[in-house]
Design a protein around this motif. Structure first.
Motif, PDB file in Angstrom:
ATOM      1  N   LEU A 294     -30.191 -38.889 -18.243  1.00 53.81           N
ATOM      2  CA  LEU A 294     -29.226 -39.753 -18.908  1.00 53.81           C
ATOM      3  C   LEU A 294     -29.745 -40.221 -20.258  1.00 53.81           C
ATOM      4  CD1 LEU A 294     -27.948 -42.030 -15.978  1.00 53.81           C
ATOM      5  CD2 LEU A 294     -26.885 -39.964 -16.913  1.00 53.81           C
ATOM      6  N   ARG A 295     -28.807 -40.543 -21.158  1.00 52.74           N
ATOM      7  CA  ARG A 295     -29.159 -41.140 -22.444  1.00 52.74           C
ATOM      8  C   ARG A 295     -29.473 -42.616 -22.244  1.00 52.74           C
ATOM      9  NH1 ARG A 295     -26.899 -38.732 -26.957  1.00 52.74           N
ATOM     10  NH2 ARG A 295     -28.093 -40.260 -28.145  1.00 52.74           N
ATOM     11  N   GLU A 296     -30.264 -43.179 -23.166  1.00 56.28           N
ATOM     12  CA  GLU A 296     -30.602 -44.599 -23.111  1.00 56.28           C
ATOM     13  C   GLU A 296     -29.462 -45.429 -23.693  1.00 56.28           C
ATOM     14  OE1 GLU A 296     -32.864 -46.137 -21.664  1.00 56.28           O
ATOM     15  OE2 GLU A 296     -34.775 -45.096 -21.682  1.00 56.28           O
ATOM     16  N   LYS A 297     -29.549 -46.754 -23.536  1.00 56.95           N
ATOM     17  CA  LYS A 297     -28.560 -47.662 -24.076  1.00 56.95           C
ATOM     18  C   LYS A 297     -28.548 -47.580 -25.603  1.00 56.95           C
ATOM     19  CE  LYS A 297     -28.695 -51.029 -20.303  1.00 56.95           C
ATOM     20  NZ  LYS A 297     -28.988 -52.429 -19.917  1.00 56.95           N
ATOM     21  N   GLY A 298     -27.370 -47.841 -26.186  1.00 57.31           N
ATOM     22  CA  GLY A 298     -27.200 -47.731 -27.631  1.00 57.31           C
ATOM     23  C   GLY A 298     -26.463 -46.468 -28.007  1.00 57.31           C
ATOM     24  N   SER A 299     -26.422 -45.515 -27.086  1.00 50.28           N
ATOM     25  CA  SER A 299     -25.725 -44.262 -27.316  1.00 50.28           C
ATOM     26  C   SER A 299     -24.245 -44.415 -26.973  1.00 50.28           C
ATOM     27  CB  SER A 299     -26.350 -43.158 -26.455  1.00 50.28           C
ATOM     28  OG  SER A 299     -25.446 -42.124 -26.197  1.00 50.28           O
ATOM     29  N   GLY A 300     -23.364 -43.894 -27.847  1.00 52.88           N
ATOM     30  CA  GLY A 300     -21.934 -43.910 -27.552  1.00 52.88           C
ATOM     31  C   GLY A 300     -21.610 -43.060 -26.346  1.00 52.88           C
ATOM     32  N   THR A 301     -22.329 -41.939 -26.184  1.00 57.52           N
ATOM     33  CA  THR A 301     -22.109 -41.082 -25.016  1.00 57.52           C
ATOM     34  C   THR A 301     -22.454 -41.829 -23.737  1.00 57.52           C
ATOM     35  OG1 THR A 301     -22.593 -39.089 -26.310  1.00 57.52           O
ATOM     36  CG2 THR A 301     -22.755 -38.910 -23.909  1.00 57.52           C
ATOM     37  N   LYS A 302     -23.560 -42.581 -23.756  1.00 55.21           N
ATOM     38  CA  LYS A 302     -23.960 -43.358 -22.567  1.00 55.21           C
ATOM     39  C   LYS A 302     -22.889 -44.378 -22.207  1.00 55.21           C
ATOM     40  CE  LYS A 302     -26.832 -45.142 -19.465  1.00 55.21           C
ATOM     41  NZ  LYS A 302     -26.159 -46.383 -19.092  1.00 55.21           N
ATOM     42  N   LYS A 303     -22.326 -45.042 -23.219  1.00 56.51           N
ATOM     43  CA  LYS A 303     -21.277 -46.023 -22.955  1.00 56.51           C
ATOM     44  C   LYS A 303     -20.050 -45.358 -22.362  1.00 56.51           C
ATOM     45  CE  LYS A 303     -18.604 -49.747 -25.076  1.00 56.51           C
ATOM     46  NZ  LYS A 303     -18.336 -50.522 -26.323  1.00 56.51           N
ATOM     47  N   ALA A 304     -19.671 -44.186 -22.897  1.00 53.69           N
ATOM     48  CA  ALA A 304     -18.503 -43.466 -22.382  1.00 53.69           C
ATOM     49  C   ALA A 304     -18.731 -43.001 -20.950  1.00 53.69           C
ATOM     50  CB  ALA A 304     -18.192 -42.271 -23.279  1.00 53.69           C
ATOM     51  N   ILE A 305     -19.963 -42.568 -20.640  1.00 52.18           N
ATOM     52  CA  ILE A 305     -20.286 -42.140 -19.276  1.00 52.18           C
ATOM     53  C   ILE A 305     -20.196 -43.317 -18.311  1.00 52.18           C
ATOM     54  CG2 ILE A 305     -22.144 -41.280 -17.791  1.00 52.18           C
ATOM     55  CD1 ILE A 305     -23.070 -39.599 -20.210  1.00 52.18           C
ATOM     56  N   ASP A 306     -20.743 -44.464 -18.709  1.00 54.89           N
ATOM     57  CA  ASP A 306     -20.678 -45.658 -17.861  1.00 54.89           C
ATOM     58  C   ASP A 306     -19.230 -46.040 -17.576  1.00 54.89           C
ATOM     59  OD1 ASP A 306     -23.422 -45.783 -17.800  1.00 54.89           O
ATOM     60  OD2 ASP A 306     -23.587 -47.328 -19.362  1.00 54.89           O
ATOM     61  N   GLN A 307     -18.378 -45.964 -18.600  1.00 57.54           N
ATOM     62  CA  GLN A 307     -16.966 -46.275 -18.411  1.00 57.54           C
ATOM     63  C   GLN A 307     -16.311 -45.287 -17.443  1.00 57.54           C
ATOM     64  OE1 GLN A 307     -15.578 -46.219 -22.470  1.00 57.54           O
ATOM     65  NE2 GLN A 307     -16.071 -48.377 -22.811  1.00 57.54           N
ATOM     66  N   TYR A 308     -16.683 -44.025 -17.570  1.00 55.54           N
ATOM     67  CA  TYR A 308     -16.127 -43.002 -16.679  1.00 55.54           C
ATOM     68  C   TYR A 308     -16.562 -43.242 -15.236  1.00 55.54           C
ATOM     69  CZ  TYR A 308     -15.296 -38.488 -14.464  1.00 55.54           C
ATOM     70  OH  TYR A 308     -14.880 -37.504 -13.609  1.00 55.54           O
ATOM     71  N   PHE A 309     -17.848 -43.572 -15.031  1.00 50.55           N
ATOM     72  CA  PHE A 309     -18.321 -43.863 -13.683  1.00 50.55           C
ATOM     73  C   PHE A 309     -17.591 -45.066 -13.092  1.00 50.55           C
ATOM     74  CE2 PHE A 309     -22.753 -41.811 -14.409  1.00 50.55           C
ATOM     75  CZ  PHE A 309     -22.225 -40.576 -14.078  1.00 50.55           C
ATOM     76  N   ASP A 310     -17.347 -46.082 -13.914  1.00 50.46           N
ATOM     77  CA  ASP A 310     -16.612 -47.254 -13.437  1.00 50.46           C
ATOM     78  C   ASP A 310     -15.200 -46.863 -13.001  1.00 50.46           C
ATOM     79  OD1 ASP A 310     -18.747 -48.912 -13.889  1.00 50.46           O
ATOM     80  OD2 ASP A 310     -18.037 -49.627 -15.837  1.00 50.46           O
ATOM     81  N   GLN A 311     -14.551 -46.020 -13.796  1.00 49.27           N
ATOM     82  CA  GLN A 311     -13.197 -45.580 -13.448  1.00 49.27           C
ATOM     83  C   GLN A 311     -13.176 -44.794 -12.143  1.00 49.27           C
ATOM     84  OE1 GLN A 311     -12.026 -43.326 -16.882  1.00 49.27           O
ATOM     85  NE2 GLN A 311     -11.835 -45.123 -18.211  1.00 49.27           N
ATOM     86  N   GLN A 312     -14.230 -43.997 -11.937  1.00 46.79           N
ATOM     87  CA  GLN A 312     -14.321 -43.180 -10.725  1.00 46.79           C
ATOM     88  C   GLN A 312     -14.944 -43.940  -9.552  1.00 46.79           C
ATOM     89  OE1 GLN A 312     -13.007 -39.976 -10.594  1.00 46.79           O
ATOM     90  NE2 GLN A 312     -12.231 -40.576 -12.615  1.00 46.79           N
ATOM     91  N   ARG A 313     -15.322 -45.202  -9.818  1.00 46.69           N
ATOM     92  CA  ARG A 313     -15.953 -46.048  -8.802  1.00 46.69           C
ATOM     93  C   ARG A 313     -17.220 -45.405  -8.237  1.00 46.69           C
ATOM     94  NH1 ARG A 313     -10.668 -48.465  -5.496  1.00 46.69           N
ATOM     95  NH2 ARG A 313      -9.678 -49.398  -7.347  1.00 46.69           N
TER      96      ARG A 313
END
Length: 298
Positions: A192-211
């Motif tokens: 995984l990418r570290e914090k500060g990355s836009g990709t990391k933020k988008a992945i976190d949002q996707y995981f939240d959506q998928q629970r």
């Protein structure tokens, strides 16, 4: 009296509209209105009369308009004198994906049409670029995330698909023959990418959506550098979720395998970011408009 106030006033007169002036200056309409109101207060005179349907420039407004245009021309002349004859510089920042996969093609296309504009670019992660724009160190940035800052404007200009990227190994080649989903890959080693990355933020949002809880992943490494992530995948350390644009070359050369995340595919937006209260110079506005139109569907 400030030059940004005069620039806003001149734009309102030129376009006969506060909203059009705001659009061309990349400011909000309230900001343009505030600049004109400040001029009127300082000069103790009405410059523009507004009704619900029409806008009228007063005689005093036309007098100021002529002087303001001259002052702005002097400003542009001074800038040209200090940075070189007919040379205009744009200070821009870009996060990892825009810097590597967007800027090269945009700068080439724009440079052919505008050979007298020069660029000084800064590379950082999305948060690093956003902070520099907010602090006034950059004219604008191209980033992969937004913030809640009231000082900044974020304009989306490109949608980038997120995909699962794996090594080319017998295991993943076998999986590629099946209709596998993210759920089938959660136990695979993840990078995984570290914090500060836009990709990391988008992945976190996707995981939240998928629970999908973060603890469900078998994380073997976290890395700041995108190229390090890609090299690690190629060498078999693990798999990752990345921007499709960032791995299109590796996919074409068959160095990695690509698995879709879902249908419709999740995407992350890339954004232009600039300061809300800062009137951008004409050549900077021209480049921003070029970026926005470059990726619009034809």
């Amino acid at each position: 009296m400030e030059l940004k106030q005069l620039e806003a006033f001149v734009a309102v007169v030129d376009y006969n509209s506060f909203s059009e002036a705001a659009r061309h200056l990349f400011l909000t309409q309230p900001t343009v209105s505030a600049h004109v109101a400040s001029l009127e207060k300082e000069l103790d005179t009405k410059l523009i009369s507004r009704t619900t349907k029409k806008l009228h420039v007063t005689p005093q407004g036309y007098d100021l308009y002529d002087s303001a245009v001259s002052m702005l021309k002097i400003r542009d002349h001074i800038l040209n004198e200090f940075i070189g004859s007919h040379k205009q510089i744009i200070e821009l920042g870009a996060s990892t994906i825009p810097s590597s996969y967007i800027l090269p093609e945009i700068l080439s296309a724009f440079g052919q049409l505008n050979p007298d504009i020069y660029f000084h670019s800064e590379l950082s992660d999305s948060m690093g670029i956003i902070r520099q724009v907010e602090n006034g160190g950059l004219d604008f940035g191209l980033v992969g995330m937004t913030t809640d800052s009231s000082e900044l404007v974020f304009i989306p200009f490109l949608e980038d698909e997120l995909v699962i990227v794996t090594p080319v190994s017998p295991h993943y080649l076998e999986l590629s023959k099946e209709n596998v989903s993210l759920d089938n890959l959660l136990n695979e080693p993840f990078i995984l990418r570290e914090k500060g990355s836009g990709t990391k933020k988008a992945i976190d949002q996707y995981f939240d959506q998928q629970r999908i809880p973060s603890g469900a992943l078998n994380v073997v490494a976290r890395m700041n550098d995108l190229e390090a992530v890609k090299r690690s995948i190629i060498n078999g350390l693990g798999i990752s979720i990345l921007s499709a644009k960032s791995v299109q070359d590796l996919k074409a050369s068959r160095q990695v395998l690509i698995f879709p995340l879902a249908h419709p595919a999740p995407t992350r937006s890339l954004y232009i970011v600039y300061r809300k209260e800062h009137a951008l110079l004409p050549h900077v506005r021209r480049f921003i408009q070029f970026v926005r139109s470059y990726y619009q569907p034809q």
